[in-house]
Scaffold this active site. Structure first.
Site, short mmCIF file in Angstrom:
data_model
loop_
_atom_site.label_atom_id
_atom_site.label_comp_id
_atom_site.label_asym_id
_atom_site.label_seq_id
_atom_site.Cartn_x
_atom_site.Cartn_y
_atom_site.Cartn_z
N SER A 253 0.85 -1.21 0.00
CA SER A 253 0.00 0.00 0.00
C SER A 253 0.87 1.24 0.00
CB SER A 253 -0.88 0.03 1.25
OG SER A 253 -0.17 0.60 2.34
N ASP A 254 0.32 2.37 -0.39
CA ASP A 254 1.04 3.61 -0.19
C ASP A 254 0.91 3.99 1.30
OD1 ASP A 254 2.58 5.85 -0.52
OD2 ASP A 254 1.50 6.61 -2.26
N TYR A 255 1.64 4.99 1.66
CA TYR A 255 1.80 5.42 3.05
C TYR A 255 0.45 5.77 3.69
CZ TYR A 255 4.65 7.89 6.61
OH TYR A 255 5.28 8.31 7.75
N ASN A 256 0.01 4.97 4.62
CA ASN A 256 -1.25 5.20 5.34
C ASN A 256 -2.49 5.07 4.46
OD1 ASN A 256 -2.51 5.82 7.84
ND2 ASN A 256 -2.97 7.88 7.12
N ALA A 257 -2.29 4.56 3.24
CA ALA A 257 -3.39 4.59 2.27
C ALA A 257 -4.57 3.71 2.69
CB ALA A 257 -2.90 4.19 0.89
#
Ligand code: NOJ
Length: 715
Positions: A253-257
Site C-alpha cells: 500500500s502507499d503510506y497510510n493509504a
C-alpha cells in the site's frame, strides 16, 4: 517456508504484513507507534525511511536476536533518481530517450543503495502525466504511455537484474497503480476519473511493461479511480494485475493509504478498511496499522479467512527469500557507502546522464556553444548558485554539499573566462530593486549573460501542486531588466515541471536550455553544453504549454471532427491562445543538423504474422559530432475508434561525426499496430497505416510511407 508459516501466531503474521517508517527522512505523517518497539515485538516485517550501516545493523540485530521467530527485516526507501549520487529527475532523464542510460543509472543507484542496507526501492514511478500543475510530474517519464513503458522496463532491469552480484540488486516497486498522474486539477491526492480507454491506451501499459520485466512489487495509488479507491480496487489489483497479468510479487500500500479508505468514504473504520484492502489484494500495509488492528476482528467475525492472510505472508516471506535475507540478513551492507571506489565513477556517470538529459530548445544565431575564449560571463539569477535545488525532490541520501551548481560548473569549465555572479532575485518572494540593479550592472559589463531561473525543490514533488506553473513575479522582473540590457542572453531553466514562459522572455533570450533538475553534477553538465564539450542530444519527454488554460496539451492528440484550421472559424481552436504547446514532446536542438533521407520499407503489405523492415539514412549535416535522436511513429487513418494523429512506437539514438551518414533500421509488427477496439480488446484492422520517421513529432522533420494491412484471418 511452510514450516515457518505454520509456526507463526496471528500477530506475527500481521507483523510481516506491516511496514513502518523510521525517521531518517520523513515522507508522510507520523504513525502512532514507535517502530523500534514494534520490531522488538515481532510486529513489523520491514522498515522504510532508514539506511546506513549502523542504523540497518541495529534494526536487523533486534529482529534477529530479540524476536521469537528471528525473521529478518527488509528495508525500503524511495530511491527514485539516485541514492547518494543524484541523477537527473525522471522527467529530465526521460528526455535522454536512452534505454541504456535509464538502465545504467538504475543499476548504479541500486549499487549505492544496497551498500547502505536497502533492498527495496519505491520506484519506478510510472504515472503518465500531462499536467504541470501536479508536483509529482517530476517523478514520471513524461506525457507518453509508450515512453513510460520503455522507461519502466529499463528501470526494473537496472534495479533488479543488471548487476552481476546478487547483493547489489534491489527490488523495484512500480507505482502508483494506476492513473495517479491524472489527478483532477493537478491537485495532489485529488480524485481521478479517466475512461477505460485512457487506462488501456495510456496509463496501464507502463505497469504491464514493469510486470513483464519482472518487477517485484506494485504500489497502488492513494487516489480513487472513477469512484473506486485504488487501495480497495479488486478489479484492477486482483482481477487484472494478479490474474490476467500473472503478477506474483507483493502489492504494497502507499503510506497510510489503507486507513485513508475511511476518508475516501468507503470504509467506516480500520477493520472495514483492512478487509477491503486485503480483498483487493494488498499484501503489505504501509504505515496505516490497519491490518494489525483490523484483521483480527475481521477474522473473528468471519469477514476474511486465514488463508487470505497466509497468502500475503507467504508472498512477503518469498520476497525476503528472493532478497537473500534468510541467507544473509546483512547482505551487501558496507561500512561506507557508496565507497571510495564507486563514487567517482558514479559522479562521472551522473555528469554524463545530466548532459544527455538537458534540452536545448532555442539557439538563435548559434549563440551556443560559447567560445572558450569568452572574456566576461555574467551568471545571474536565483538558481545560479543553488546546487541544493538542482538535486530535485526525493534525493534522500544525496548530500547537497557534494552537488555542483551552475556557477561552480561555469567556473571549472570556462577556466579562461572572468565569471561574475549576482543573484538578482530570490527564488520566490518579493522583488528587490537593489538586487536587480546589481544584476543589470554586472550583465552590462559582460559579453554574455547566463540567466538561471527556476524552482525551489520544496515546491515540487509530493504535495506540491501549483495553479501557476510559471516563474514567480520576482524572477520575471529580474528577467525583464536583464532582457532590456540587450546583452546576449542564455536562459537556463532549472525546474521540476514544464513552466509557462512568457513570449517576451522567449523572444528576449537568444538561447534557452531546459536544464530541469539535473542532480549532483547538473552544474558541470550544463557548462559542458554551454562550452560545446557536449553536443546536446535530448528531446522533450513532456510538452511545455503556452499558458495554464491550455493544460493538458500533448503531442498525440486526436484529429477531432473539426480539425484545427486557422482559416476556418468553426474548427477546433482557442480564441486567445495558439492550439500548440510552446515546446512539444520530441522537440530539442543540437549543435549539428540531422537530415533524413527517404524512408524505405521492404514490403508494402503485411499481415498479422509479418514483421516489416524500415530503413532511413540520417546524415549529420553540422560541423560537430553528435548523437541524433530519431523517432518512429504511426498513424492509423481509419479505425474502429478515433486514433491519435501520431503515436510513438520506437526510437533510436545514433552517434554521427560531422558529415557522417548512417542507415537506421526499425521493424514493425502487427502487435505494434493493434489498438484497443470498441470492446477495448486489442484490435487490428485491414487497411492503410502511415509509418512516420522523424527527428521530432513535427511534420516538417518527418518522412512517411504507407503500408497496407491485409489480415489472413478475419474474425
Ligand atoms: C508516499 C508516496 O506517495 C510514495 O510514492 C512513497 O513511496 C511513499 N510515500 C513512501 O515514502
Amino acid at each position: 517456508m511452510e514450516q515457518l508459516l505454520g509456526e507463526m501466531t496471528l500477530v506475527e503474521k500481521l507483523g510481516q504484513m506491516t511496514m513502518l517508517a523510521a525517521s531518517l527522512v520523513v515522507t508522510g505523517p507520523p504513525g502512532p507507534d514507535n517502530p523500534a518497539t514494534k520490531v522488538r515485538q515481532g510486529r513489523v516485517g520491514g522498515l522504510l525511511n532508514t539506511w546506513g550501516h549502523d542504523e540497518i545493523r541495529e534494526a536487523q540485530r533486534v529482529a534477529l536476536e530479540e524476536t521469537r521467530l528471528k525473521i529478518p527485516l527488509y528495508f525500503g526507501v524511495d530511491v527514485l533518481h539516485g541514492h547518494r549520487t543524484i541523477y537527473p529527475i525522471p522527467l529530465a532523464e526521460a528526455c535522454a530517450f536512452d534505454r541504456d542510460l535509464w538502465r545504467r543509472t538504475a543499476r548504479e543507484s541500486a549499487d549505492e543503495a544496497t551498500r547502505d542496507g536497502i533492498q527495496m526501492t519505491f520506484a519506478p514511478m510510472l504515472d503518465v502525466c500531462r499536467d504541470p500543475r501536479w508536483g509529482r510530474i517530476s517523478e514520471c517519464a513524461g506525457e507518453d504511455g509508450y515512453i513510460n513503458a520503455e522507461y519502466a522496463r529499463a528501470k526494473v532491469l537496472g534495479f533488479q537484474s543488471d548487476n552481476d552480484h546478487p547483493h547489489r540488486r534491489m527490488m523495484g516497486v512500480a507505482k502508483h497503480f494506476v492513473a495517479y498522474g491524472a489527478v483532477m486539477q493537478g491537485r495532489d491526492y485529488a480524485q481521478v476519473d479517466v475512461s477505460e480507454r485512457a487506462l488501456a491506451e495510456i496509463y496501464l501499459p507502463p505497469f504491464k511493461a514493469a510486470v513483464e520485466a519482472g518487477v517485484g512489487g506494485i504500489m497502488p495509488s492513494f487516489t480513487d479511480l472513477a469512484g473506486v479507491a485504488m487501495s480497495a480496487h479488486r478489479a484492477l489489483l486482483h482481477d487484472l494485475l494478479r490474474v490476467q497479468w500473472g503478477f506474483n510479487g507483493v502489492i504494497i500500500s502507499d503510506y497510510n493509504a489503507i486507513a485513508e479508505l475511511i476518508h475516501h468514504g468507503v470504509a467506516a473504520d480500520l477493520m472495514d478498511a483492512a478487509v477491503l484492502a486485503l480483498r483487493a489484494g494488498i499484501d503489505i500495509d504501509m504505515m496505516a496499522g490497519a491490518y494489525e488492528e483490523g484483521l483480527p476482528l475481521a477474522l473473528e467475525r468471519g469477514l476474511v479467512h486465514i488463508d487470505e492472510i497466509d497468502s500475503c505472508v507467504r508472498r512477503v516471506l518469498m520476497m525476503k527469500e528472493a532478497m537473500g535475507l534468510f541467507e544473509d540478513p546483512y547482505r551487501g551492507l558496507e561500512k561506507q557507502s557508496p565507497g571510495p571506489d564507486t563514487l567517482p565513477h558514479h559522479r562521472a556517470s551522473a555528469r554524463d546522464a545530466a548532459r544527455r538529459s538537458l534540452v536545448l530548445i532555442k539557439n538563435d544565431s548559434d549563440l551556443l556553444p560559447l567560445p572558450r575564449s569568452t572574456k566576461r560571463i555574467a551568471a545571474i539569477g536565483p538558481l545560479a548558485d543553488k546546487q541544493s535545488e538542482l538535486m530535485g525532490p526525493w534525493c534522500m541520501a544525496g548530500d547537497e554539499r557534494e552537488a555542483i551548481g551552475f556557477l561552480q560548473g561555469l567556473r571549472e569549465v570556462f577556466a579562461q573566462s572572468d565569471i561574475s555572479h549576482v543573484q538578482g532575485a530570490v527564488v520566490d518572494g518579493p522583488s528587490d530593486a537593489q538586487m536587480i540593479a546589481a544584476a543589470v550592472t554586472t550583465t552590462q559589463a559582460s559579453d554574455v549573460v547566463i540567466l538561471c531561473l527556476g524552482e525551489d525543490r520544496q515546491h515540487c514533488g509530493e504535495a506540491a501542486s501549483r495553479t501557476k506553473p510559471e516563474p514567480p513575479e520576482c524572477q520575471l522582473e529580474l528577467a525583464r531588466a536583464i532582457v532590456a540590457t540587450g546583452t546576449p542572453l542564455v536562459l537556463v531553466l532549472a525546474t521540476s515541471r514544464p513552466w509557462i514562459i512568457p513570449q517576451w522572455l522567449i523572444d528576449g533570450s537568444q538561447s534557452i536550455l531546459l536544464a530541469m533538475f539535473g542532480g549532483t553534477e547538473a552544474g558541470r553538465a550544463t557548462a559542458d553544453i554551454l562550452i560545446g564539450d557536449y553536443n546536446p542530444s535530448a528531446r522533450l519527454s513532456i510538452s511545455w504549454p503556452v499558458n495554464t488554460g491550455q493544460i493538458p496539451v500533448f503531442y498525440n492528440m486526436r484529429n477531432t471532427g473539426r480539425p484545427h484550421d486557422p482559416n476556418n472559424g468553426f474548427s477546433t481552436n482557442f480564441l486567445d491562445a495558439p492550439i500548440n504547446a510552446n515546446w512539444l514532446f520530441g522537440d530539442g536542438l543540437s549543435y549539428s543538423r540531422y537530415e533524413l533521407g527517404d524512408l524505405r520499407v521492404d514490403v508494402a503489405t503485411m499481415d498479422e504474422t509479418s514483421t516489416i523492415h524500415l530503413a532511413i539514412d540520417v546524415v549529420n549535416a553540422g560541423k560537430q559530432a553528435g548523437e541524433a535522436t530519431v523517432f518512429l511513429f504511426i498513424h492509423d487513418p481509419v479505425a474502429q475508434v478515433t486514433r491519435p494523429l501520431i503515436e510513438i512506437k520506437d526510437f533510436v539514438k545514433t552517434m554521427l561525426n560531422a558529415g557522417q551518414s548512417k542507415t537506421l533500421r526499425f521493424t514493425l509488427n502487427a502487435d505494434q499496430l493493434r489498438y484497443p477496439g470498441l470492446d477495448l480488446q486489442p484490435r487490428l484492422d485491414d487497411g492503410r497505416i502511415d509509418v512516420i520517421v522523424g527527428t521530432s513529432a513535427r511534420a516538417g522533420d518527418q518522412k512517411r510511407v504507407s503500408i497496407e494491412m491485409r489480415r489472413k484471418m478475419r474474425v
